[in-house]
Design a protein around this motif. Structure first.
Motif, PDB file in Angstrom:
ATOM      1  N   LEU A  53       0.829  -1.202   0.000  1.00 46.17           N
ATOM      2  CA  LEU A  53       0.000   0.000   0.000  1.00 46.17           C
ATOM      3  C   LEU A  53       0.862   1.250   0.000  1.00 46.17           C
ATOM      4  CD1 LEU A  53      -2.717   1.411   0.063  1.00 46.17           C
ATOM      5  CD2 LEU A  53      -2.750   1.087   2.553  1.00 46.17           C
ATOM      6  N   ARG A  54       1.904   1.237   0.792  1.00 38.63           N
ATOM      7  CA  ARG A  54       2.810   2.390   0.868  1.00 38.63           C
ATOM      8  C   ARG A  54       3.444   2.663  -0.494  1.00 38.63           C
ATOM      9  NH1 ARG A  54       7.937   2.705   2.084  1.00 38.63           N
ATOM     10  NH2 ARG A  54       8.106   0.500   2.565  1.00 38.63           N
ATOM     11  N   SER A  55       3.938   1.625  -1.155  1.00 39.11           N
ATOM     12  CA  SER A  55       4.559   1.782  -2.470  1.00 39.11           C
ATOM     13  C   SER A  55       3.559   2.286  -3.498  1.00 39.11           C
ATOM     14  CB  SER A  55       5.160   0.459  -2.946  1.00 39.11           C
ATOM     15  OG  SER A  55       6.201   0.076  -2.104  1.00 39.11           O
ATOM     16  N   VAL A  69      -6.561   6.311   1.837  1.00 39.14           N
ATOM     17  CA  VAL A  69      -7.246   6.348   3.134  1.00 39.14           C
ATOM     18  C   VAL A  69      -8.190   5.156   3.255  1.00 39.14           C
ATOM     19  CG1 VAL A  69      -8.941   7.630   4.513  1.00 39.14           C
ATOM     20  CG2 VAL A  69      -7.004   8.825   3.485  1.00 39.14           C
ATOM     21  N   ASP A  70      -8.981   4.911   2.226  1.00 38.42           N
ATOM     22  CA  ASP A  70      -9.919   3.779   2.256  1.00 38.42           C
ATOM     23  C   ASP A  70      -9.185   2.454   2.403  1.00 38.42           C
ATOM     24  OD1 ASP A  70     -12.060   5.511   1.967  1.00 38.42           O
ATOM     25  OD2 ASP A  70     -12.219   5.206  -0.207  1.00 38.42           O
ATOM     26  N   TYR A  72      -6.144   1.930   3.602  1.00 42.35           N
ATOM     27  CA  TYR A  72      -5.484   1.838   4.903  1.00 42.35           C
ATOM     28  C   TYR A  72      -6.493   1.518   6.004  1.00 42.35           C
ATOM     29  CZ  TYR A  72      -2.566   3.131   8.920  1.00 42.35           C
ATOM     30  OH  TYR A  72      -1.888   3.125  10.115  1.00 42.35           O
ATOM     31  N   ARG A  73      -7.676   2.124   5.945  1.00 40.26           N
ATOM     32  CA  ARG A  73      -8.718   1.787   6.929  1.00 40.26           C
ATOM     33  C   ARG A  73      -9.059   0.300   6.869  1.00 40.26           C
ATOM     34  NH1 ARG A  73     -12.226   7.035   5.630  1.00 40.26           N
ATOM     35  NH2 ARG A  73     -11.369   8.399   7.253  1.00 40.26           N
ATOM     36  N   THR A  74      -9.129  -0.245   5.667  1.00 36.85           N
ATOM     37  CA  THR A  74      -9.396  -1.677   5.508  1.00 36.85           C
ATOM     38  C   THR A  74      -8.275  -2.492   6.135  1.00 36.85           C
ATOM     39  OG1 THR A  74     -10.672  -1.285   3.501  1.00 36.85           O
ATOM     40  CG2 THR A  74      -9.801  -3.510   3.811  1.00 36.85           C
ATOM     41  N   GLU A  75      -7.028  -2.078   5.896  1.00 33.61           N
ATOM     42  CA  GLU A  75      -5.896  -2.795   6.495  1.00 33.61           C
ATOM     43  C   GLU A  75      -5.946  -2.745   8.018  1.00 33.61           C
ATOM     44  OE1 GLU A  75      -2.066  -1.622   5.038  1.00 33.61           O
ATOM     45  OE2 GLU A  75      -2.347  -2.675   3.141  1.00 33.61           O
ATOM     46  N   LEU A  76      -6.293  -1.599   8.579  1.00 32.37           N
ATOM     47  CA  LEU A  76      -6.327  -1.474  10.042  1.00 32.37           C
ATOM     48  C   LEU A  76      -7.326  -2.434  10.681  1.00 32.37           C
ATOM     49  CD1 LEU A  76      -6.034   2.388  10.505  1.00 32.37           C
ATOM     50  CD2 LEU A  76      -4.388   0.649  11.249  1.00 32.37           C
ATOM     51  N   ALA A  77      -8.336  -2.837   9.922  1.00 32.57           N
ATOM     52  CA  ALA A  77      -9.356  -3.746  10.451  1.00 32.57           C
ATOM     53  C   ALA A  77      -8.999  -5.214  10.242  1.00 32.57           C
ATOM     54  CB  ALA A  77     -10.696  -3.454   9.789  1.00 32.57           C
ATOM     55  N   ASP A  78      -7.925  -5.494   9.492  1.00 30.95           N
ATOM     56  CA  ASP A  78      -7.604  -6.904   9.241  1.00 30.95           C
ATOM     57  C   ASP A  78      -6.776  -7.484  10.389  1.00 30.95           C
ATOM     58  OD1 ASP A  78      -4.801  -6.645   8.791  1.00 30.95           O
ATOM     59  OD2 ASP A  78      -5.097  -6.246   6.671  1.00 30.95           O
TER      60      ASP A  78
END
Length: 126
Positions: A53-55, A69-70, A72-78
């Protein structure tokens, strides 16, 4: 925010007593900063955006921020991120100040505000 306050500072700024627990929220260690000078208390890499995601975001940050943003929010919930987020939430619930430390130049258009919003949301849950 809940029972604690979160500050955000760049790692290149000298630590202050008011920082409390300094948490590095970047995937990579900041260039040119020694571990002693950074005064980092913990470095939960799994609260940061994935390398992929960062790359992807850095290829075109001007037009990709909203999608970033969308995603990253998904990643934070995994599951890969929830344990690290839980550690941060535990620090915040202890009540002392917590400072999220980053090397990014454009903090408002980085992952940091998304992370702060996520933490605030989680702390507000009953």
């Amino acid at each position: 925010m809940g029972r604690s306050s979160v500050r955000v500072r760049r790692v290149y700024e000298p630590p202050e007593d008011e920082d409390g627990m300094r948490v590095l929220v970047d995937r990579l260690w900041p260039r040119g900063v020694s571990k002693a000078k950074a005064a980092i208390g913990t470095w939960p890499k799994d609260v940061t955006p994935s390398n992929e995601l960062r790359s992807w975001y850095h290829q075109d940050p001007g037009s990709r921020y909203d999608d970033f943003v969308d995603r990253y929010r998904t990643e934070l919930a995994d599951p890969a991120h929830t344990a690290a987020v839980g550690e941060l939430l535990a620090l915040l619930r202890e009540g002392g100040p917590v400072t999220l430390v980053t090397a990014v130049k454009d903090v408002p258009r980085s992952h940091v505000p998304v992370l702060v919003e996520h933490l605030e949301h989680e702390l507000a849950r009953p």
